[in-house]
Design an enzyme around this catalytic site. Structure first.
Site, PDB file in Angstrom:
ATOM      1  CG  ASP A 358      -2.273   0.651   0.963  1.00 17.49           C
ATOM      2  OD1 ASP A 358      -2.281   1.894   1.064  1.00 17.49           O
ATOM      3  OD2 ASP A 358      -3.288  -0.009   0.660  1.00 17.49           O
ATOM      4  CG  ASP A 359       0.272   6.070   0.841  1.00 13.79           C
ATOM      5  OD1 ASP A 359       1.239   6.363   0.122  1.00 13.79           O
ATOM      6  OD2 ASP A 359      -0.490   6.910   1.351  1.00 13.79           O
ATOM      7  CG  ASN A 471      -6.817   8.754   0.220  1.00 16.48           C
ATOM      8  OD1 ASN A 471      -7.782   8.174   0.691  1.00 16.48           O
ATOM      9  ND2 ASN A 471      -5.713   8.130  -0.120  1.00 16.48           N
ATOM     10  N   GLY A 517     -10.425   6.673  -0.223  1.00 10.30           N
ATOM     11  CA  GLY A 517     -10.537   6.719   1.230  1.00 10.30           C
ATOM     12  C   GLY A 517     -11.544   5.668   1.670  1.00 10.30           C
ATOM     13  CG  ASP A 523     -18.909   5.447  -9.110  1.00 10.39           C
ATOM     14  OD1 ASP A 523     -18.599   4.971 -10.222  1.00 10.39           O
ATOM     15  OD2 ASP A 523     -18.174   6.278  -8.524  1.00 10.39           O
ATOM     16  CG  ASP A 537     -10.034   3.933   4.458  1.00  5.53           C
ATOM     17  OD1 ASP A 537      -9.670   2.999   3.717  1.00  5.53           O
ATOM     18  OD2 ASP A 537      -9.614   5.100   4.321  1.00  5.53           O
ATOM     19  CD  GLU A 603      -4.837 -13.923  16.247  1.00  2.00           C
ATOM     20  OE1 GLU A 603      -5.605 -13.084  16.733  1.00  2.00           O
ATOM     21  OE2 GLU A 603      -3.615 -13.715  16.099  1.00  2.00           O
TER      22      GLU A 603
HETATM   23  C1  GLA Z   1      -6.852   5.451   1.859  1.00  2.00           C
HETATM   24  C2  GLA Z   1      -7.261   4.022   1.612  1.00  2.00           C
HETATM   25  C3  GLA Z   1      -6.544   3.120   2.568  1.00  2.00           C
HETATM   26  C4  GLA Z   1      -5.052   3.277   2.388  1.00  2.00           C
HETATM   27  C5  GLA Z   1      -4.658   4.728   2.563  1.00  2.00           C
HETATM   28  C6  GLA Z   1      -3.210   4.961   2.195  1.00  2.00           C
HETATM   29  O1  GLA Z   1      -7.325   5.912   3.081  1.00  2.00           O
HETATM   30  O2  GLA Z   1      -8.633   3.869   1.702  1.00  2.00           O
HETATM   31  O3  GLA Z   1      -6.924   1.784   2.363  1.00  2.00           O
HETATM   32  O4  GLA Z   1      -4.701   2.838   1.100  1.00  2.00           O
HETATM   33  O5  GLA Z   1      -5.445   5.591   1.777  1.00  2.00           O
HETATM   34  O6  GLA Z   1      -2.808   6.254   2.343  1.00  2.00           O
END
Ligand code: GLA
Length: 720
Positions: A358-359, A471, A517, A523, A537, A603
């Site tokens: 991810d980010d 975002n 976000g 959509d 999120d 788990e």
């Molecule tokens: C958004 C996404 C999250 C994540 C963050 C990263 O909030 O919905 O899942 O990818 O950005 O900055």
């Protein structure tokens, strides 16, 4: 089936009929949309109604007024004083137009829309109606697409200017109901709490629901339902509109002074002033409509089927999606190549099929204040090249996914320092920041072309999946390019679609997951490019019950990104059982959002078991019919069932949500829907055999809970 007879046109689907007619002076009138019928619905009684004007051709007949006649594409300036679909301004500033019928053509195959997402179906049909206005000079083409078996009728339109015009309101679809009491359902929300259903009466006045955010938004979803006040999941008439568009929108329901109700949907109006030169055209994006006379459940299933079979595309449309592990909640910005690989190793051992970085992997993006726009992989920080990382993950037998936010730019980025004019901002005014960032001016072709180049430079490394995020909302509607402010938002979305299309052309096997976000751009427009969208999120399993429930009214579960995360949940602090988190995420595209290395051995065993179960049940989620079995906003439990299309099996899931006090006390039986009443079903989990009728009438009693938010899963197999 579409039939044209004299001055009437009739559209039949399996269980619905839609009728329109050309009125005596050439206006295109709406007659009927409802249960299937062969005979023509009558026009409302013509009567002299004070202050409702008459077309000039009516001479002294004061009873024929567009103000009281149902219409297909009402415009401002015709004596219909209800909310119009089209408002335009000519070069002298005169508003309005008067459209009259020219022709109607029926074609095999469902129409497509140049540059815009649209439902496809070669076995469908198209009706194209041409309307014309002489002053100002303008042609409007209305498109109706018919998917008979799904009880779906789509609408779209093309406005073709015969002289220079400015389009100031452009709604695609309208449904006029001449009498009756109705209720409406809309889906509101916010970041981390998307698509909460809100049902209420249709009162006098004009109710409007809008996104003025440049994106479809968390706050209101471009999907709404009008229904009989007593409609339930399985009874009553309901009508829906769903916008196949990802930008701002406006949906209205107006009950007028005569008790007529108009429902319409289209582009966000306030910042629209789209200039067309003579000869230019504007596409009014598609609206999917459906009708059910047996309640909301059927209506939803119609939308599920049209989306998953006739809107989502590509090799992933029908394929079970890989079980993924996303790094966001596991690491946030704190990772490098070694950590990703180490998580991937541990994930592979558990049966996970894809790791998503991810980010935080590009430019100077070590937190959310910087780096957006600098979409180059930071080798120094990551400690390896992107190819080494991708190959390393592939060598473990996993797919590799990567996150991007291609529409965004941080002021602290090289891209912004080089091209400050590429960010949306109004000259002389400080822009609105949101999550510290600005947005790129996607109405400019050169900006989009450069982002295409940067995205490809990353994807060429062999990534299998792209999480496409956004975002923030658009606040500053001004382009330093050619677009005038009134066209920026529309051109932005059009160029976003162009970019997504170009990427899919170049990487046809790429799986794109939409995101804004979480579910801020969930959509039907995005689903044309991304067969799945990160639903929210908020990964709290209990909140997800409501979010996924609300989303299910308009969108199939197989498009909802849903993951198991750790407890206490990062968004809400709530602690829920691991099994419940798994059961809830399995009602979507399944995955994990945690560090697999930190899981306990129990788990880990649970993850292996969940992945096995996901694969066994995935065909039901992908292709089965989904029925809501509770209203989580009102009931102390949440329940749903997926039923195989051939009826041979079903999976019922229920979660108690009544809270600690209610855990053991509440007697709950989940009444199943969608079964064959006359068949016997064996319940895998208990070995019991029960009649479909019993399961539907008496239900499955929930055994007493031993913990809060306990979940229950039953697999039913048809015995005979
Ligand atoms: C958004 C996404 C999250 C994540 C963050 C990263 O909030 O919905 O899942 O990818 O950005 O900055």
């Amino acid at each position: 089936m579409i039939e044209k007879r004299d001055n009437t046109i009739m559209i039949h689907t399996a269980r619905s009929t839609y009728q329109m007619m050309v009125g005596r002076y050439g206006h295109l009138l709406h007659l009927y949309y409802g249960p299937r019928r062969e005979d023509l619905a009558p026009l409302p009684e013509l009567a002299d109604r004070g202050f409702s004007g008459n077309p000039y051709e009516a001479e002294n007949d004061r009873t024929y007024s567009l103000d009281a006649l149902p219409q297909e594409f009402p415009t401002l300036g015709t004596g219909d004083f209800r909310s119009p679909l089209l408002i335009l301004r000519d070069a002298e500033g005169v508003l309005g137009c008067d459209l009259r019928f020219v022709s109607a053509e029926i074609r095999p195959g469902k129409y497509g829309l140049p540059g815009f997402p649209a439902v496809y179906d070669d076995a469908g049909e198209t009706l194209e109606v041409t309307l014309q206005s002489t002053k100002p000079s303008l042609t409007v083409r209305l498109y109706y697409g018919v998917l008979g078996e799904l009880d779906v009728i789509t609408r779209a339109a093309m406005v073709c200017a015969g002289e220079d015009l400015i389009i100031e309101k452009a709604q695609t679809a309208c449904l006029d109901f001449t009498f009756g009491e109705y209720e409406r359902m809309i889906f509101w929300g916010r970041h981390t709490m998307e698509r909460v259903p809100d049902r209420g009466p249709v009162n006098h006045g004009n109710f409007s629901m809008e996104s003025r955010r440049g994106m479809s938004s968390h706050h209101y979803n471009p999907f709404m339902i009008l229904m009989d006040p007593d409609a339930t999941e399985d009874s009553g008439r309901c009508w829906s509109m769903q916008f196949v568009y990802s930008g701002g929108f406006k949906a209205e329901i107006e009950k007028d002074s005569y008790g007529q109700t108009r429902m319409q949907m289209g582009l966000f109006q306030d910042q629209l002033a789209y200039p067309l030169k003579a000869g230019e055209e504007l596409v009014l994006p598609e609206v999917i409509m459906s009708f059910s006379d047996c309640g909301l459940g059927r209506l939803s299933r119609n939308h599920h089927d049209v989306i998953r079979r006739h809107l989502c595309r590509g090799p992933w449309r029908d394929a079970v999606r890989p079980v993924l592990l996303n790094s966001w909640e596991a690491c946030y910005f704190d990772f490098d190549g070694d950590k990703i690989l180490s998580m991937a190793r541990s994930a592979a051992d558990l049966g996970v099929e894809m790791i998503v970085m991810d980010d935080g992997w590009f430019g100077e993006r070590t937190d959310d204040i910087r780096g957006l726009g600098d979409l180059w992989y930071n080798e120094a920080r990551m400690g390896c090249t992107l190819s080494e990382l991708v190959d390393g993950v592939h060598d473990l037998g996993l797919k590799f996914g990567i996150w991007m936010e291609p529409e965004a730019i941080s002021e602290n980025s090289d891209l912004y320092r080089e091209h400050p004019d590429w960010a949306l901002a109004v000259p002389g005014r400080s822009p609105v920041r949101s999550r510290y960032q600005l947005l790129l001016d996607f109405s400019r072709d050169d900006v989009v072309d450069e982002m295409y180049r940067r995205i490809c430079a990353v994807l060429d490394s062999g990534a299998d999946y792209l999480k496409w995020d956004l975002n923030r909302s658009i606040a500053d509607v001004y382009s330093s390019g050619d677009a005038v402010p009134g066209q920026v938002l529309y051109d932005y979305v059009k160029n976003l679609y162009r970019l997504l299309e170009q990427i899919l052309e170049r990487y046809p096997d790429l799986l794109i997951e939409g995101c804004a976000g979480g579910g801020g751009r969930f959509d039907a427009g995005m689903l044309y490019y991304c067969p799945q969208i990160w639903c929210s999120d908020n990964t709290d399993a209990v909140d997800r019950l409501t979010i996924q429930y609300g989303t299910s009214f308009g969108y199939p579960p197989c498009t909802m990104g849903a993951h198991v995360s750790v407890v206490p949940n990062h968004q809400t602090g709530r602690v829920t059982p691991f099994a419940t988190r798994g059961a809830v995420a399995m009602a979507g595209t399944f995955g994990y959002e945690l560090d697999p290395r930190k899981l306990s051995s129990e788990e880990k065993a649970a993850v292996r078991e969940q992945i096995k179960c996901f694969h066994e049940d995935a065909p039901l989620v992908m292709d089965g019919e989904y029925y809501r079995l509770s209203d989580p906003l009102a009931d102390p439990y949440s329940a749903w069932v997926f039923v195989a299309r051939d009826g041979s099996r079903a999976k019922v899931t229920a979660v108690r949500t009544g809270g600690a006090d209610d855990v053991r006390a509440a007697d709950i039986a989940v009444k199943v829907r969608g079964l064959d009443v006359d068949a016997q079903y064996v319940i895998d989990e208990t070995g019991a055999m029960l009649a479909g009728r019993t399961l539907m009438d008496s239900g499955l009693p929930l055994p007493p809970a031993t913990e809060e938010y306990q979940c229950y899963v039953w697999h039913l197999k048809k015995a005979r």
